[in-house]
Design a protein around this motif. Structure first.
Motif, PDB file in Angstrom:
ATOM      1  N   TRP A  31       0.794  -1.229   0.000  1.00 58.55           N
ATOM      2  CA  TRP A  31       0.000   0.000   0.000  1.00 58.55           C
ATOM      3  C   TRP A  31       0.830   1.286   0.000  1.00 58.55           C
ATOM      4  O   TRP A  31       2.004   1.287   0.318  1.00 58.55           O
ATOM      5  CB  TRP A  31      -0.941   0.025   1.205  1.00 58.55           C
ATOM      6  CG  TRP A  31      -0.293  -0.317   2.528  1.00 58.55           C
ATOM      7  CD1 TRP A  31      -0.301  -1.539   3.142  1.00 58.55           C
ATOM      8  CD2 TRP A  31       0.455   0.551   3.396  1.00 58.55           C
ATOM      9  NE1 TRP A  31       0.395  -1.479   4.328  1.00 58.55           N
ATOM     10  CE2 TRP A  31       0.863  -0.208   4.513  1.00 58.55           C
ATOM     11  CE3 TRP A  31       0.823   1.885   3.336  1.00 58.55           C
ATOM     12  CZ2 TRP A  31       1.612   0.328   5.552  1.00 58.55           C
ATOM     13  CZ3 TRP A  31       1.571   2.422   4.376  1.00 58.55           C
ATOM     14  CH2 TRP A  31       1.949   1.637   5.468  1.00 58.55           C
ATOM     15  N   TRP A  43      -4.020   3.587  -1.282  1.00 60.77           N
ATOM     16  CA  TRP A  43      -3.862   2.998  -2.612  1.00 60.77           C
ATOM     17  C   TRP A  43      -3.218   1.645  -2.403  1.00 60.77           C
ATOM     18  O   TRP A  43      -2.170   1.539  -1.763  1.00 60.77           O
ATOM     19  CB  TRP A  43      -2.985   3.913  -3.448  1.00 60.77           C
ATOM     20  CG  TRP A  43      -2.781   3.522  -4.860  1.00 60.77           C
ATOM     21  CD1 TRP A  43      -3.558   3.868  -5.917  1.00 60.77           C
ATOM     22  CD2 TRP A  43      -1.709   2.731  -5.391  1.00 60.77           C
ATOM     23  NE1 TRP A  43      -3.031   3.339  -7.076  1.00 60.77           N
ATOM     24  CE2 TRP A  43      -1.912   2.636  -6.777  1.00 60.77           C
ATOM     25  CE3 TRP A  43      -0.612   2.095  -4.815  1.00 60.77           C
ATOM     26  CZ2 TRP A  43      -1.046   1.929  -7.595  1.00 60.77           C
ATOM     27  CZ3 TRP A  43       0.247   1.391  -5.633  1.00 60.77           C
ATOM     28  CH2 TRP A  43       0.026   1.314  -7.010  1.00 60.77           C
ATOM     29  N   VAL A  44      -3.852   0.579  -2.893  1.00 57.77           N
ATOM     30  CA  VAL A  44      -3.398  -0.786  -2.625  1.00 57.77           C
ATOM     31  C   VAL A  44      -3.140  -1.531  -3.926  1.00 57.77           C
ATOM     32  O   VAL A  44      -3.920  -1.429  -4.866  1.00 57.77           O
ATOM     33  CB  VAL A  44      -4.458  -1.555  -1.798  1.00 57.77           C
ATOM     34  CG1 VAL A  44      -4.016  -2.984  -1.538  1.00 57.77           C
ATOM     35  CG2 VAL A  44      -4.752  -0.829  -0.496  1.00 57.77           C
ATOM     36  N   THR A  45      -2.060  -2.284  -3.967  1.00 57.18           N
ATOM     37  CA  THR A  45      -1.765  -3.149  -5.103  1.00 57.18           C
ATOM     38  C   THR A  45      -1.078  -4.411  -4.610  1.00 57.18           C
ATOM     39  O   THR A  45      -0.289  -4.369  -3.682  1.00 57.18           O
ATOM     40  CB  THR A  45      -0.870  -2.463  -6.142  1.00 57.18           C
ATOM     41  OG1 THR A  45      -0.635  -3.379  -7.210  1.00 57.18           O
ATOM     42  CG2 THR A  45       0.445  -2.010  -5.573  1.00 57.18           C
ATOM     43  N   ARG A  46      -1.398  -5.514  -5.229  1.00 57.58           N
ATOM     44  CA  ARG A  46      -0.673  -6.768  -4.996  1.00 57.58           C
ATOM     45  C   ARG A  46       0.017  -7.204  -6.288  1.00 57.58           C
ATOM     46  O   ARG A  46       0.861  -8.076  -6.276  1.00 57.58           O
ATOM     47  CB  ARG A  46      -1.633  -7.871  -4.551  1.00 57.58           C
ATOM     48  CG  ARG A  46      -2.231  -7.633  -3.207  1.00 57.58           C
ATOM     49  CD  ARG A  46      -1.219  -7.927  -2.132  1.00 57.58           C
ATOM     50  NE  ARG A  46      -1.853  -7.775  -0.827  1.00 57.58           N
ATOM     51  CZ  ARG A  46      -1.192  -7.707   0.283  1.00 57.58           C
ATOM     52  NH1 ARG A  46       0.109  -7.771   0.282  1.00 57.58           N
ATOM     53  NH2 ARG A  46      -1.807  -7.563   1.424  1.00 57.58           N
ATOM     54  N   SER A  96      -4.672  -5.685 -10.759  1.00 56.08           N
ATOM     55  CA  SER A  96      -5.746  -4.929 -10.124  1.00 56.08           C
ATOM     56  C   SER A  96      -5.158  -3.929  -9.148  1.00 56.08           C
ATOM     57  O   SER A  96      -4.146  -4.184  -8.511  1.00 56.08           O
ATOM     58  CB  SER A  96      -6.719  -5.869  -9.407  1.00 56.08           C
ATOM     59  OG  SER A  96      -6.053  -6.532  -8.355  1.00 56.08           O
ATOM     60  N   LEU A  97      -5.796  -2.788  -9.062  1.00 56.70           N
ATOM     61  CA  LEU A  97      -5.424  -1.724  -8.136  1.00 56.70           C
ATOM     62  C   LEU A  97      -6.681  -1.307  -7.387  1.00 56.70           C
ATOM     63  O   LEU A  97      -7.774  -1.312  -7.941  1.00 56.70           O
ATOM     64  CB  LEU A  97      -4.854  -0.518  -8.892  1.00 56.70           C
ATOM     65  CG  LEU A  97      -3.675  -0.799  -9.818  1.00 56.70           C
ATOM     66  CD1 LEU A  97      -3.372   0.415 -10.670  1.00 56.70           C
ATOM     67  CD2 LEU A  97      -2.458  -1.173  -9.006  1.00 56.70           C
ATOM     68  N   THR A  98      -6.531  -0.924  -6.146  1.00 57.25           N
ATOM     69  CA  THR A  98      -7.663  -0.476  -5.351  1.00 57.25           C
ATOM     70  C   THR A  98      -7.314   0.859  -4.727  1.00 57.25           C
ATOM     71  O   THR A  98      -6.224   1.045  -4.207  1.00 57.25           O
ATOM     72  CB  THR A  98      -7.978  -1.494  -4.230  1.00 57.25           C
ATOM     73  OG1 THR A  98      -8.210  -2.756  -4.803  1.00 57.25           O
ATOM     74  CG2 THR A  98      -9.188  -1.048  -3.430  1.00 57.25           C
ATOM     75  N   SER A  99      -8.246   1.779  -4.779  1.00 57.43           N
ATOM     76  CA  SER A  99      -8.065   3.082  -4.172  1.00 57.43           C
ATOM     77  C   SER A  99      -9.261   3.356  -3.279  1.00 57.43           C
ATOM     78  O   SER A  99     -10.404   3.105  -3.656  1.00 57.43           O
ATOM     79  CB  SER A  99      -7.960   4.149  -5.265  1.00 57.43           C
ATOM     80  OG  SER A  99      -7.842   5.413  -4.683  1.00 57.43           O
ATOM     81  N   SER A 100      -9.003   3.873  -2.100  1.00 57.02           N
ATOM     82  CA  SER A 100     -10.084   4.143  -1.163  1.00 57.02           C
ATOM     83  C   SER A 100      -9.768   5.416  -0.401  1.00 57.02           C
ATOM     84  O   SER A 100      -8.633   5.635   0.009  1.00 57.02           O
ATOM     85  CB  SER A 100     -10.232   2.971  -0.194  1.00 57.02           C
ATOM     86  OG  SER A 100     -11.229   3.234   0.740  1.00 57.02           O
TER      87      SER A 100
END
Length: 111
Positions: A31, A43-46, A96-100
């Motif tokens: 993150w 902002w999260v990525t694996r 995939s990317l996640t934003s919160s």
């Protein structure tokens, strides 16, 4: 400057790094966290463990943070590592990317 994760621990790029270590890009394991007066942004990525701030900086040997540290870029695919073979990896790629973001989360209350 945001905090990033590496080895399961958070650190602040440039500030918490040893002098002379790479600052053109950062290898993270999860993150990037921005703590702002208006709340938090995570902002999260694996799938894309290499990131950079403001823009691409290959071979720049940055000593100071770039002007726009609020802009995080994922280096989704980089097959150019100065090898002695052709950089070619055909096939299917997905990531995939996640934003919160949330206003006020984690903000300290005034008493």
């Amino acid at each position: 400057m945001p905090r990033v994760s590496s080895g399961g621990m958070g650190y602040t790029p440039f500030t918490d790094q040893l002098k002379g270590t790479c600052r053109d890009y950062f290898a993270i394991d999860a993150w990037v966290h921005y703590d702002t007066p208006d709340g938090h942004w995570l902002w999260v990525t694996r799938d894309a463990p290499l990131i950079t701030f403001d823009g691409p900086h290959p071979k720049s040997h940055l000593e100071e943070p770039p002007a726009r540290t609020g802009r995080v870029l994922a280096i989704v695919y980089d097959n150019f590592w100065y090898t002695n073979f052709q950089g070619d990896s055909p096939g299917v790629w997905s990531s995939s990317l996640t934003s919160s973001g949330a206003p006020g989360i984690g903000r300290r209350r005034r008493r």
